[in-house]
Write a protein that holds these residues in place. Structure first.
Motif, mmCIF file in Angstrom:
data_model
loop_
_atom_site.group_PDB
_atom_site.id
_atom_site.type_symbol
_atom_site.label_atom_id
_atom_site.label_comp_id
_atom_site.label_asym_id
_atom_site.label_seq_id
_atom_site.Cartn_x
_atom_site.Cartn_y
_atom_site.Cartn_z
ATOM 1 N N GLU A 185 0.811 -1.215 0.000
ATOM 2 C CA GLU A 185 0.000 0.000 0.000
ATOM 3 C C GLU A 185 0.847 1.270 0.000
ATOM 4 O O GLU A 185 0.466 2.276 -0.613
ATOM 5 C CB GLU A 185 -0.931 0.003 1.214
ATOM 6 C CG GLU A 185 -1.952 -1.125 1.217
ATOM 7 C CD GLU A 185 -2.948 -1.028 0.081
ATOM 8 O OE1 GLU A 185 -3.165 0.093 -0.430
ATOM 9 O OE2 GLU A 185 -3.505 -2.072 -0.309
ATOM 10 N N TYR A 186 1.991 1.250 0.692
ATOM 11 C CA TYR A 186 2.755 2.480 0.909
ATOM 12 C C TYR A 186 3.956 2.642 -0.023
ATOM 13 O O TYR A 186 4.543 3.719 -0.072
ATOM 14 C CB TYR A 186 3.244 2.531 2.359
ATOM 15 C CG TYR A 186 2.179 2.961 3.324
ATOM 16 C CD1 TYR A 186 1.971 4.296 3.612
ATOM 17 C CD2 TYR A 186 1.364 2.016 3.942
ATOM 18 C CE1 TYR A 186 0.972 4.697 4.491
ATOM 19 C CE2 TYR A 186 0.370 2.397 4.819
ATOM 20 C CZ TYR A 186 0.175 3.739 5.094
ATOM 21 O OH TYR A 186 -0.821 4.121 5.950
ATOM 22 N N ARG A 187 4.311 1.596 -0.744
ATOM 23 C CA ARG A 187 5.514 1.663 -1.577
ATOM 24 C C ARG A 187 5.487 2.841 -2.549
ATOM 25 O O ARG A 187 6.508 3.512 -2.777
ATOM 26 C CB ARG A 187 5.671 0.353 -2.349
ATOM 27 C CG ARG A 187 6.934 0.291 -3.187
ATOM 28 C CD ARG A 187 6.974 -0.968 -4.027
ATOM 29 N NE ARG A 187 8.255 -1.065 -4.702
ATOM 30 C CZ ARG A 187 8.537 -0.453 -5.847
ATOM 31 N NH1 ARG A 187 7.630 0.310 -6.431
ATOM 32 N NH2 ARG A 187 9.733 -0.600 -6.403
ATOM 33 N N ALA A 188 4.360 3.104 -3.146
ATOM 34 C CA ALA A 188 4.270 4.138 -4.181
ATOM 35 C C ALA A 188 3.828 5.495 -3.648
ATOM 36 O O ALA A 188 3.559 6.410 -4.426
ATOM 37 C CB ALA A 188 3.300 3.690 -5.273
ATOM 38 N N LYS A 189 3.776 5.647 -2.327
ATOM 39 C CA LYS A 189 3.287 6.896 -1.761
ATOM 40 C C LYS A 189 4.292 8.039 -1.871
ATOM 41 O O LYS A 189 3.908 9.199 -1.790
ATOM 42 C CB LYS A 189 2.900 6.697 -0.289
ATOM 43 C CG LYS A 189 1.751 5.722 -0.055
ATOM 44 C CD LYS A 189 0.468 6.193 -0.734
ATOM 45 C CE LYS A 189 -0.686 5.240 -0.431
ATOM 46 N NZ LYS A 189 -1.927 5.651 -1.119
ATOM 47 N N ARG A 190 5.591 7.692 -2.017
ATOM 48 C CA ARG A 190 6.616 8.734 -2.140
ATOM 49 C C ARG A 190 7.524 8.413 -3.313
ATOM 50 O O ARG A 190 7.885 7.249 -3.526
ATOM 51 C CB ARG A 190 7.463 8.832 -0.864
ATOM 52 C CG ARG A 190 6.759 9.490 0.300
ATOM 53 C CD ARG A 190 7.597 9.463 1.555
ATOM 54 N NE ARG A 190 8.906 10.084 1.341
ATOM 55 C CZ ARG A 190 9.869 10.123 2.268
ATOM 56 N NH1 ARG A 190 9.653 9.566 3.448
ATOM 57 N NH2 ARG A 190 11.025 10.706 2.004
ATOM 58 N N ASP A 191 7.876 9.435 -4.055
ATOM 59 C CA ASP A 191 8.792 9.253 -5.180
ATOM 60 C C ASP A 191 10.231 9.377 -4.672
ATOM 61 O O ASP A 191 10.932 10.351 -4.916
ATOM 62 C CB ASP A 191 8.508 10.305 -6.259
ATOM 63 C CG ASP A 191 9.338 10.065 -7.524
ATOM 64 O OD1 ASP A 191 9.852 8.941 -7.674
ATOM 65 O OD2 ASP A 191 9.470 11.000 -8.323
ATOM 66 N N ASP A 192 10.648 8.340 -3.945
ATOM 67 C CA ASP A 192 11.973 8.339 -3.332
ATOM 68 C C ASP A 192 12.544 6.925 -3.417
ATOM 69 O O ASP A 192 11.890 5.959 -2.979
ATOM 70 C CB ASP A 192 11.873 8.801 -1.877
ATOM 71 C CG ASP A 192 13.215 8.799 -1.170
ATOM 72 O OD1 ASP A 192 14.018 9.733 -1.405
ATOM 73 O OD2 ASP A 192 13.474 7.847 -0.402
ATOM 74 N N ALA A 193 13.735 6.773 -3.976
ATOM 75 C CA ALA A 193 14.312 5.454 -4.204
ATOM 76 C C ALA A 193 14.541 4.702 -2.897
ATOM 77 O O ALA A 193 14.291 3.487 -2.805
ATOM 78 C CB ALA A 193 15.628 5.593 -4.979
ATOM 79 N N LYS A 194 15.041 5.377 -1.869
ATOM 80 C CA LYS A 194 15.296 4.713 -0.587
ATOM 81 C C LYS A 194 14.001 4.245 0.052
ATOM 82 O O LYS A 194 13.916 3.151 0.614
ATOM 83 C CB LYS A 194 16.039 5.670 0.347
ATOM 84 C CG LYS A 194 16.424 5.036 1.677
ATOM 85 C CD LYS A 194 17.206 6.008 2.548
ATOM 86 C CE LYS A 194 17.567 5.345 3.880
ATOM 87 N NZ LYS A 194 18.321 6.285 4.767
ATOM 88 N N TRP A 195 12.960 5.096 -0.021
ATOM 89 C CA TRP A 195 11.644 4.736 0.499
ATOM 90 C C TRP A 195 11.136 3.459 -0.166
ATOM 91 O O TRP A 195 10.701 2.521 0.510
ATOM 92 C CB TRP A 195 10.692 5.898 0.249
ATOM 93 C CG TRP A 195 9.241 5.636 0.520
ATOM 94 C CD1 TRP A 195 8.313 5.150 -0.364
ATOM 95 C CD2 TRP A 195 8.530 5.856 1.748
ATOM 96 N NE1 TRP A 195 7.083 5.059 0.222
ATOM 97 C CE2 TRP A 195 7.176 5.488 1.521
ATOM 98 C CE3 TRP A 195 8.901 6.343 3.005
ATOM 99 C CZ2 TRP A 195 6.214 5.582 2.513
ATOM 100 C CZ3 TRP A 195 7.928 6.442 3.994
ATOM 101 C CH2 TRP A 195 6.606 6.063 3.744
#
Length: 342
Positions: A101-111
């Protein structure tokens, strides 16, 4: 046929559905770092199970609820004795769900990388521990005369149970690789098909050891037939993966898992949780069951609602039946340029 036997069969069917459907979900999750070369590949892999993974987990929820209602003594002894491994499975499933659910919530490679690790671990832990748990149920655990588990956590980590865990792990990896070869197109399909052959061969070896061991220890004629049929289906899946016949390969791993789980329940019946203590008292479909009135009410509910659930889930798979490739993944939107100064 007695209602206790009917509900034992229904619970077996629910576990078969769970392992067959959630099994390839676990496999896809565990294969994420091995088949994906970049973030687009990882998104393709996750999207193959995105529409269905949470629906597949419903089978586990219903299996647990049915066990609680139909065989409360079995549920109580199982969850008290297997508390730590079941807690680890539950935490892994929660973390895995959050990752999807949360993987795509931020455009950040580390996230994204951290959530990818959560998907891998959250898939690996249940894939291993479900095999360990079911192997212990079959083998028997120390249960005293009051139906209380008197062993410890390390009692469950015996050689037979560890072989069971390795077997489910390899079966789900193979199932997931075949599913990816069936559901994707392009480079991932080729890599998944190549890896599926190796994983299926490894699964054949592990399953052969575990099923022969099970049959020798607690097997019946019915379980023996089921195990032989499962071995034949897994062998056919291996041939199909080598020939790159993805549909037949997936059918083979699906049927192999279904027959293997059916064989385990056939080997267990009429026990639901045997004891290894000479002065202990194991649980059976008779002494662990709820009242006859409860079972009758549950049967009416199951007859009414089970077809609806099956039709809905079948419709979901039909809608999302097409292959997924990298060109189906939308690119991240470009950052809007700063407004011109006035």
């Amino acid at each position: 046929m007695e209602l206790t036997t009917i509900w034992f069969i229904l619970i077996a069917v629910l576990w078969i559905g769970y392992f067959c459907l959630e099994g390839f979900d676990f496999g896809v999750g565990m294969l994420l770092p091995f088949l994906a070369k970049d973030d687009t590949d990882r998104r393709v892999m996750i999207n193959t199970i995105g529409p269905v993974w949470d629906g597949n987990e419903v089978w586990l929820l219903v299996a647990g609820g049915a066990t609680f209602a139909a065989f409360p003594e079995w549920y109580a002894t199982l969850f008290s004795g297997f508390y730590l491994p079941l807690l680890l499975i539950l935490v892994a499933l929660i973390v895995r769900g959050l990752a999807f659910e949360y993987r795509a919530k931020r455009d950040d490679a580390k996230w994204r990388r951290n959530w990818d690790i959560a998907i891998v671990v959250g898939s690996f832990v249940p894939a291993l521990l479900w095999g360990v748990a079911f192997a212990n149920i079959l083998r028997g655990v120390p249960i005293d005369a009051d139906h209380e588990y008197v062993g410890g956590f390390f009692t469950l980590l015996n050689p037979y149970a560890l072989v069971g865990g390795l077997t489910t792990l390899l079966l789900f990896l193979s199932h997931g690789a075949v599913f990816l070869a069936l559901k994707t197109d392009g480079p991932i399909r080729h890599r998944a098909g190549t890896l599926a052959s190796t994983l299926t061969a490894a699964a054949v070896g592990a399953a052969a050891v575990f099923l022969v061991w099970t049959q020798a220890e607690t097997g019946t004629m019915g379980s023996g037939v089921a195990f032989l049929a499962a071995a034949a289906a897994l062998g056919a899946a291996l041939v199909a993966t080598i020939r790159r016949r993805e549909g037949w390969a997936f059918l083979g791993t699906f049927v192999a898992i279904a027959l293997a789980v059916a064989g385990l329940f056939l080997a267990l019946f009429p026990d639901v949780m045997p004891t290894t203590l000479a002065d202990g008292a194991g649980l059976t479909t008779t002494n662990a069951a709820a009242t006859s009135y409860t079972l009758k009410i549950m049967t009416v509910v199951a007859v009414c609602f089970t077809p609806i659930v099956l039709i809905y889930q079948g419709w979901t798979y039909w809608v999302f039946r097409k292959r997924i490739a990298a060109h189906h993944i939308p690119t991240a939107p470009a950052t809007d340029p700063a407004p011109a100064a006035r």
